[in-house]
Design an enzyme around this catalytic site. Sequence first.
Site, PDB file in Angstrom:
ATOM      1  N   TYR A 288      33.797   6.582 -23.892  1.00 53.89           N
ATOM      2  CA  TYR A 288      33.834   5.643 -22.951  1.00 53.89           C
ATOM      3  C   TYR A 288      34.286   4.583 -23.714  1.00 53.89           C
ATOM      4  CZ  TYR A 288      29.706   8.707 -22.463  1.00 53.89           C
ATOM      5  OH  TYR A 288      28.887   9.867 -21.636  1.00 53.89           O
TER       6      TYR A 288
ATOM      7  N   HIS B 233      20.332  17.206 -25.947  1.00 51.94           N
ATOM      8  CA  HIS B 233      18.140  17.133 -25.762  1.00 51.94           C
ATOM      9  C   HIS B 233      17.584  18.623 -25.521  1.00 51.94           C
ATOM     10  CE1 HIS B 233      18.680  16.126 -21.907  1.00 51.94           C
ATOM     11  NE2 HIS B 233      19.452  15.530 -21.639  1.00 51.94           N
TER      12      HIS B 233
ATOM     13  N   HIS C 276      23.894   3.883 -18.599  1.00 51.67           N
ATOM     14  CA  HIS C 276      22.780   3.909 -18.061  1.00 51.67           C
ATOM     15  C   HIS C 276      23.242   3.556 -16.735  1.00 51.67           C
ATOM     16  CE1 HIS C 276      19.366   4.593 -21.415  1.00 51.67           C
ATOM     17  NE2 HIS C 276      19.846   5.968 -21.222  1.00 51.67           N
TER      18      HIS C 276
ATOM     19  N   ARG D 177      32.346  11.474 -19.548  1.00 54.94           N
ATOM     20  CA  ARG D 177      30.941  13.238 -20.228  1.00 54.94           C
ATOM     21  C   ARG D 177      31.166  14.756 -19.876  1.00 54.94           C
ATOM     22  NH1 ARG D 177      27.336   9.759 -20.121  1.00 54.94           N
ATOM     23  NH2 ARG D 177      25.985   9.994 -18.110  1.00 54.94           N
TER      24      ARG D 177
ATOM     25  N   HIS E 153      14.360  14.738 -20.429  1.00 55.33           N
ATOM     26  CA  HIS E 153      14.233  14.740 -21.977  1.00 55.33           C
ATOM     27  C   HIS E 153      13.237  15.141 -22.638  1.00 55.33           C
ATOM     28  CE1 HIS E 153      17.368  11.143 -21.832  1.00 55.33           C
ATOM     29  NE2 HIS E 153      17.877  12.031 -21.524  1.00 55.33           N
TER      30      HIS E 153
ATOM     31  N   ASP F  93      20.275  19.387 -15.510  1.00 56.56           N
ATOM     32  CA  ASP F  93      21.077  17.757 -16.283  1.00 56.56           C
ATOM     33  C   ASP F  93      22.423  18.486 -16.514  1.00 56.56           C
ATOM     34  OD1 ASP F  93      21.413  15.328 -17.322  1.00 56.56           O
ATOM     35  OD2 ASP F  93      20.144  15.932 -19.277  1.00 56.56           O
TER      36      ASP F  93
ATOM     37  N   GLU G 163      26.335  17.929 -24.375  1.00 51.81           N
ATOM     38  CA  GLU G 163      26.785  17.087 -23.608  1.00 51.81           C
ATOM     39  C   GLU G 163      27.510  15.627 -24.248  1.00 51.81           C
ATOM     40  OE1 GLU G 163      23.747  14.188 -21.848  1.00 51.81           O
ATOM     41  OE2 GLU G 163      22.236  14.797 -22.599  1.00 51.81           O
TER      42      GLU G 163
ATOM     43  N   ASP H 293       0.690  -1.058  -0.290  1.00 50.38           N
ATOM     44  CA  ASP H 293       0.153   0.005   0.067  1.00 50.38           C
ATOM     45  C   ASP H 293       0.638   1.260   0.135  1.00 50.38           C
ATOM     46  OD1 ASP H 293       0.906  -0.448   2.730  1.00 50.38           O
ATOM     47  OD2 ASP H 293      -1.008   0.006   3.681  1.00 50.38           O
TER      48      ASP H 293
ATOM     49  N   ASP I 290      26.332  11.890 -12.944  1.00 43.64           N
ATOM     50  CA  ASP I 290      25.310  12.992 -13.969  1.00 43.64           C
ATOM     51  C   ASP I 290      24.256  13.032 -12.839  1.00 43.64           C
ATOM     52  OD1 ASP I 290      23.632  13.580 -15.545  1.00 43.64           O
ATOM     53  OD2 ASP I 290      23.572  11.715 -17.448  1.00 43.64           O
TER      54      ASP I 290
ATOM     55  N   GLU J 222      28.121  17.923 -19.528  1.00 46.78           N
ATOM     56  CA  GLU J 222      27.175  18.171 -19.495  1.00 46.78           C
ATOM     57  C   GLU J 222      26.854  19.466 -19.025  1.00 46.78           C
ATOM     58  OE1 GLU J 222      24.259  15.176 -18.200  1.00 46.78           O
ATOM     59  OE2 GLU J 222      23.098  16.242 -20.149  1.00 46.78           O
TER      60      GLU J 222
ATOM     61  N   HIS K  43      26.415   8.545 -27.794  1.00 47.87           N
ATOM     62  CA  HIS K  43      25.073   9.094 -27.749  1.00 47.87           C
ATOM     63  C   HIS K  43      24.836  10.860 -28.512  1.00 47.87           C
ATOM     64  CE1 HIS K  43      27.068  11.007 -24.579  1.00 47.87           C
ATOM     65  NE2 HIS K  43      27.296  10.536 -24.068  1.00 47.87           N
TER      66      HIS K  43
HETATM   67  N1  GLY Z   1      20.858  12.343 -17.539  1.00 45.39           N
HETATM   68  C1  GLY Z   1      20.263  12.222 -18.900  1.00 45.39           C
HETATM   69  C2  GLY Z   1      20.841  12.155 -19.755  1.00 45.39           C
HETATM   70  O1  GLY Z   1      21.451  13.384 -20.014  1.00 45.39           O
HETATM   71  O2  GLY Z   1      19.943  12.494 -21.243  1.00 45.39           O
HETATM   72 MN    MN Z   2      21.173  14.520 -20.977  1.00 43.32          MN
HETATM   73 MN    MN Z   3      22.084  14.340 -18.246  1.00 44.84          MN
END
Ligand code: GLY
Ligand code: MN
Ligand code: MN
Length: 461
Positions: free
Chosen positions: A412, A358, A243, A429, A365, A271, A408, A36, A260, A431, A354
């Site tokens: 890798y 975005h 991820h 990375r 996103h 982000d 970003e 619950d 991140d 960003e 990637h």
């Molecule tokens: N943290 C999600 C991205 O960087 O797209």
């Molecule tokens: Mn991002």
């Molecule tokens: Mn991110």
Amino acid sequence: MSTTLYAERRARVARALGPDGIALIPTAPERPRNRDSDFLYRHDSYFYYLSGFTEPNAWLVITGDGRSTLFCAPKDLEREIWDGYRLGPQAAPAALGVDAAHAIGELDDRMPRLLENRDAVWFPFAIHDGLEAQVAGWLARVRARVRFGALCPQQQRDLCGVLDEMRLVKDAHEQDLMRRAAAISARAHVRAMRTSARMLRDGLDVREYHLDAELLHEFRLGGSQYPAYGSIVAAGANACVLHYRADAAPVRPGELVLIDAGCELDGYASDITRTFPADGRFTGAQRALYELVLASQDAAVAATRSGARFTDPHDATVAVLAQGLLDLGLLDPDKVGSAQDVIERRAYFQFYMHRTGHWLGMDVHDCGSYVEPGEAAEASERKDPLSGETIRNRPSRILRPGMVLTIEPGLYVRPGEGVPEAFHNLGIRIEDDAIVTEGGCELITRDVPVRPDEIEALMRG
Ligand code: GLY
Ligand code: MN
Ligand code: MN
């Protein structure tokens, strides 16, 4: 809370519906976690954008004549003792600026009458489970009344397109919130960097979750309600898992940490990614790879301005990375050719898989078409060099002041044939969040340093 902002947005929606249109916008349901206990509640972004209302169990109805009606949970002393305050339909018009409000329990009874004599019913497609069937049920009840003279809407239309275009360009209020969210997140990253260095200096057993705790501490201290997405705190080779989530792996001196993480403040996301040496000192190979990612980000930032295309920062990033991967010996020119060949054959994809950014807004996103609406018909086809699939390219979105996007780039490096050992298992990375301006962009996340010397100085302090 000013209600004018939301009233203006509803008026824009009403104009888009046409005089005989009607729009239905439910908020998000509460979701059970186990037994619950529910997951922490988060409103629907479209609903919030048009109402500023964060309670669950609510619907907004907007009609083409500019009227808006809210359905919400009724006042109920017993439920409020258990679950907390409810605004209730009586107080809603004054508090939210809607024209009318009713108890949510009246939704089914009132909806057929609201739908009667409209030509089109608009709602967000493919977002809310069961919504299509619910609308179909109401329409069936309108149809049952046609012999009494009722007209039934002939069209069902997706409201997302209208709202996505509105949400894509952030107004001054939204930009201000996003700057504040970004500032909190930047402080959180600074705190995590410092904690990592300090705990290692003190000889402690540092784990990814220790740094995650520092992020959460700073988010809440700044007034943020929750993280905008699951924080990634990746020590060492974990940074190569795109991820990955903050887990329990040890944070070791001599290794990099990729974080991140960004907070959500009053419905708006931030982000940020930073990659830093766990103990505050980059090794030679780490620094070389980091400088390459940073140079590619600098190029992307320079390419982000009003009038440029959404893909321009990505293309600028890839140009720098392609040359850098050859210069550092990560790609062999005898095998992959020149930097231009690396770009055309997507040979960089082994290390950079990637996109460079975005849209960012209420959702991390965020919504908004990546294709320029007026040019969507100008499609060209090409074969993807890696998958062999046919890809349809449509002209990418032209950036306008007030659009917000992330920048970003990353690299890798998994161990593999011909990959120099010094770079094995490095994942980097960087960003930042950018508001597009007339002549360039405003980076709103730079309260946390990004240059290697500045990161080292911060972590020594
Ligand atoms: N943290 C999600 C991205 O960087 O797209
Ligand atoms: Mn991002
Ligand atoms: Mn991110």
